[in-house]
Design an enzyme around this catalytic site. Structure first.
Site, mmCIF file in Angstrom:
data_model
loop_
_atom_site.group_PDB
_atom_site.id
_atom_site.type_symbol
_atom_site.label_atom_id
_atom_site.label_comp_id
_atom_site.label_asym_id
_atom_site.label_seq_id
_atom_site.Cartn_x
_atom_site.Cartn_y
_atom_site.Cartn_z
ATOM 1 N N THR A 65 -16.593 -0.081 2.949
ATOM 2 C CA THR A 65 -15.169 0.192 3.187
ATOM 3 C C THR A 65 -15.008 1.703 3.335
ATOM 4 O O THR A 65 -15.916 2.469 2.976
ATOM 5 C CB THR A 65 -14.304 -0.270 2.001
ATOM 6 O OG1 THR A 65 -14.560 0.613 0.902
ATOM 7 C CG2 THR A 65 -14.591 -1.700 1.589
ATOM 8 N N ASN B 271 -5.844 -4.732 -6.280
ATOM 9 C CA ASN B 271 -7.045 -4.185 -5.669
ATOM 10 C C ASN B 271 -6.964 -2.677 -5.432
ATOM 11 O O ASN B 271 -7.983 -2.003 -5.331
ATOM 12 C CB ASN B 271 -7.243 -4.940 -4.339
ATOM 13 C CG ASN B 271 -8.099 -4.209 -3.353
ATOM 14 O OD1 ASN B 271 -9.322 -4.207 -3.474
ATOM 15 N ND2 ASN B 271 -7.477 -3.564 -2.359
ATOM 16 N N ASP C 195 0.865 -1.191 0.000
ATOM 17 C CA ASP C 195 0.000 0.000 0.000
ATOM 18 C C ASP C 195 0.894 1.231 0.000
ATOM 19 O O ASP C 195 2.120 1.109 0.107
ATOM 20 C CB ASP C 195 -0.940 -0.017 1.220
ATOM 21 C CG ASP C 195 -2.279 0.677 0.948
ATOM 22 O OD1 ASP C 195 -2.259 1.846 0.527
ATOM 23 O OD2 ASP C 195 -3.328 0.051 1.163
ATOM 24 N N TYR D 92 -13.685 7.460 -13.156
ATOM 25 C CA TYR D 92 -13.620 6.190 -12.408
ATOM 26 C C TYR D 92 -14.282 5.084 -13.215
ATOM 27 O O TYR D 92 -13.731 3.986 -13.366
ATOM 28 C CB TYR D 92 -14.317 6.379 -11.059
ATOM 29 C CG TYR D 92 -14.344 5.159 -10.154
ATOM 30 C CD1 TYR D 92 -13.235 4.814 -9.382
ATOM 31 C CD2 TYR D 92 -15.494 4.366 -10.035
ATOM 32 C CE1 TYR D 92 -13.261 3.707 -8.534
ATOM 33 C CE2 TYR D 92 -15.534 3.270 -9.192
ATOM 34 C CZ TYR D 92 -14.415 2.940 -8.441
ATOM 35 O OH TYR D 92 -14.452 1.849 -7.605
ATOM 36 N N ILE E 47 -19.761 -1.654 -1.263
ATOM 37 C CA ILE E 47 -19.153 -2.457 -0.202
ATOM 38 C C ILE E 47 -18.754 -1.513 0.936
ATOM 39 O O ILE E 47 -18.211 -0.415 0.678
ATOM 40 C CB ILE E 47 -17.896 -3.209 -0.721
ATOM 41 C CG1 ILE E 47 -18.216 -3.998 -2.014
ATOM 42 C CG2 ILE E 47 -17.341 -4.135 0.363
ATOM 43 C CD1 ILE E 47 -19.250 -5.085 -1.900
ATOM 44 N N LYS F 110 -12.391 1.824 -14.684
ATOM 45 C CA LYS F 110 -12.801 0.467 -14.306
ATOM 46 C C LYS F 110 -13.224 -0.337 -15.535
ATOM 47 O O LYS F 110 -13.027 -1.559 -15.588
ATOM 48 C CB LYS F 110 -13.925 0.528 -13.260
ATOM 49 C CG LYS F 110 -13.466 1.064 -11.902
ATOM 50 C CD LYS F 110 -12.399 0.190 -11.264
ATOM 51 C CE LYS F 110 -12.061 0.615 -9.837
ATOM 52 N NZ LYS F 110 -11.032 -0.256 -9.211
HETATM 53 P P1 NAD Z 1 -10.206 1.563 0.470
HETATM 54 O O1 NAD Z 1 -10.069 3.014 0.241
HETATM 55 O O2 NAD Z 1 -10.524 1.063 1.829
HETATM 56 O O3 NAD Z 1 -8.908 0.782 -0.056
HETATM 57 C C1 NAD Z 1 -8.183 1.176 -1.173
HETATM 58 C C2 NAD Z 1 -6.715 1.008 -0.845
HETATM 59 O O4 NAD Z 1 -5.936 1.293 -2.019
HETATM 60 C C3 NAD Z 1 -6.249 1.985 0.251
HETATM 61 O O5 NAD Z 1 -5.562 1.298 1.284
HETATM 62 C C4 NAD Z 1 -5.340 2.933 -0.492
HETATM 63 O O6 NAD Z 1 -4.302 3.490 0.292
HETATM 64 C C5 NAD Z 1 -4.799 2.026 -1.591
HETATM 65 N N1 NAD Z 1 -4.209 2.801 -2.683
HETATM 66 C C6 NAD Z 1 -4.704 3.930 -3.244
HETATM 67 N N2 NAD Z 1 -3.856 4.396 -4.170
HETATM 68 C C7 NAD Z 1 -2.801 3.540 -4.191
HETATM 69 C C8 NAD Z 1 -1.594 3.499 -4.938
HETATM 70 N N3 NAD Z 1 -1.307 4.439 -5.862
HETATM 71 N N4 NAD Z 1 -0.738 2.479 -4.722
HETATM 72 C C9 NAD Z 1 -1.016 1.532 -3.806
HETATM 73 N N5 NAD Z 1 -2.134 1.517 -3.052
HETATM 74 C C10 NAD Z 1 -3.015 2.527 -3.254
HETATM 75 O O7 NAD Z 1 -11.362 1.130 -0.542
HETATM 76 P P2 NAD Z 1 -11.921 -0.289 -1.025
HETATM 77 O O8 NAD Z 1 -13.370 -0.088 -1.211
HETATM 78 O O9 NAD Z 1 -11.435 -1.423 -0.205
HETATM 79 O O10 NAD Z 1 -11.276 -0.318 -2.489
HETATM 80 C C11 NAD Z 1 -10.579 -1.426 -3.004
HETATM 81 C C12 NAD Z 1 -10.867 -1.513 -4.495
HETATM 82 O O11 NAD Z 1 -12.237 -1.845 -4.685
HETATM 83 C C13 NAD Z 1 -10.645 -0.230 -5.292
HETATM 84 O O12 NAD Z 1 -10.013 -0.531 -6.519
HETATM 85 C C14 NAD Z 1 -12.038 0.278 -5.538
HETATM 86 O O13 NAD Z 1 -12.110 1.085 -6.692
HETATM 87 C C15 NAD Z 1 -12.778 -1.007 -5.675
HETATM 88 N N6 NAD Z 1 -14.242 -0.948 -5.472
HETATM 89 C C16 NAD Z 1 -14.769 -0.473 -4.313
HETATM 90 C C17 NAD Z 1 -16.140 -0.522 -4.115
HETATM 91 C C18 NAD Z 1 -16.800 -0.107 -2.817
HETATM 92 O O14 NAD Z 1 -18.029 0.006 -2.797
HETATM 93 N N7 NAD Z 1 -16.079 0.088 -1.743
HETATM 94 C C19 NAD Z 1 -16.976 -1.027 -5.128
HETATM 95 C C20 NAD Z 1 -16.399 -1.485 -6.297
HETATM 96 C C21 NAD Z 1 -15.022 -1.460 -6.453
#
Ligand code: NAD
Length: 262
Positions: free
Chosen positions: A192, A92, A37, A157, A190, A161
């Protein structure tokens, strides 16, 4: 016997949300995990590692930026030097920025594409380079329901995606016969930090299209990621697997008026 006994892998964005849940779940199933991360998340990432080690698992944290190729190369190298192999990867890491199409700043568009789209490509590039020379492996990319359908106020975004979906499908075919299995997941809303920090009306609008009228949990997503990375999914490649409470399976939202009362 754990599903990942004797195996090792990496999780990007592993300090938070779905990444942290997946890292913990891989480790519970016997896998050694590199939690990767950004530097600013070191504290949370090291906490994930400590939880894994306390429970008897193997993990270590590394600070990287998935949009920088040198960092991604180092991440793959560190996984192999720390644990002996790279058998699974959950690409991720991602960021979200909201705004109408006519309002988005160029710098925000570039940043989202650098992390959400190019970052996934860079990770696949270097994971595949290792895996194809070492007996194969399994990769799961975190796309989104926004990789399948439009989402208001999230143009860049959504576009990034959709790019993840295209990269996944293409690479899955290219390396199918080299033992590298590549799939993506498409989560809906989700619970988060990415979503829970949005204003409540925006959170409500994300859940509204889901017949299952709650947010999913990162633990539920981790179960899917582990399945796709495991030996239980040998015939699955190039799939974009939705885990979205039904959101993308229906064009109209469900409500008490459109569901039977008994
Ligand atoms: P989150 O913000 O809790 O986690 C995302 C993580 O990615 C964070 O720890 C952040 O520091 C890290 N990150 C960001 N930029 C980075 C970089 N340049 N290099 C390395 N790490 C980096 O959010 P989440 O919901 O757990 O997101 C995880 C993935 O799921 C993302 O790709 C997000 O787009 C995708 N997503 C999330 C949802 C949702 O509803 N939460 C839905 C669909 C997809």
């Amino acid at each position: 016997m754990g599903m990942f006994d004797g195996k090792a892998g990496l999780v990007t964005g592993g300090a938070s949300g779905m990444g942290a849940s997946a890292a913990l779940a891989f480790a519970r199933e016997g896998g050694a995990v590199l939690v990767a991360d950004i530097e600013a998340m070191r504290g949370q990432g090291e906490k994930v590692v400590a939880d894994i080690v306390t429970a008897g698992g193997r993990a270590q944290f590394t600070a990287i930026d998935v949009s920088k190729e040198a960092d991604v190369i180092r991440m793959v190298d560190e996984t192999v030097s720390a644990f002996g192999s790279l058998d699974f990867a959950f690409n991720n890491a991602g960021i979200l920025a909201v705004g109408f199409t006519h309002e988005v700043e160029e710098a925000d568009f570039d940043r989202i594409f650098a992390i959400d789209a190019k970052g996934v490509w860079l990770c696949m590039k270097h994971e595949i380079r290792y895996m194809k020379e070492h007996g194969g492996g399994a990769i799961v990319n975190n796309a989104s329901e926004a990789g399948l359908v439009g989402t208001p106020m999230a143009g860049p975004y959504v576009a990034a995606k959709h790019a993840v979906v295209g990269l996944t499908k293409t690479a899955a075919g290219e390396y199918a016969n080299m033992g590298v299995r590549i799939n993506a997941i498409a989560p809906g809303a989700i619970a988060t930090p990415m979503v829970l920090t949005l204003p409540q009306p925006v959170q409500d609008s994300l859940v509204a299209p889901q017949p299952l009228t709650r947010m999913g949990t990162p633990e539920e997503v981790a179960e899917l990621v582990l399945f796709l990375c495991s030996d239980k999914a040998p015939f699955m490649i190039g799939n974009i697997v939705s885990i979205d409470g039904g959101a993308t399976s229906n064009a109209q939202s469900y409500s008490p008026e459109t569901s039977p009362s008994a």
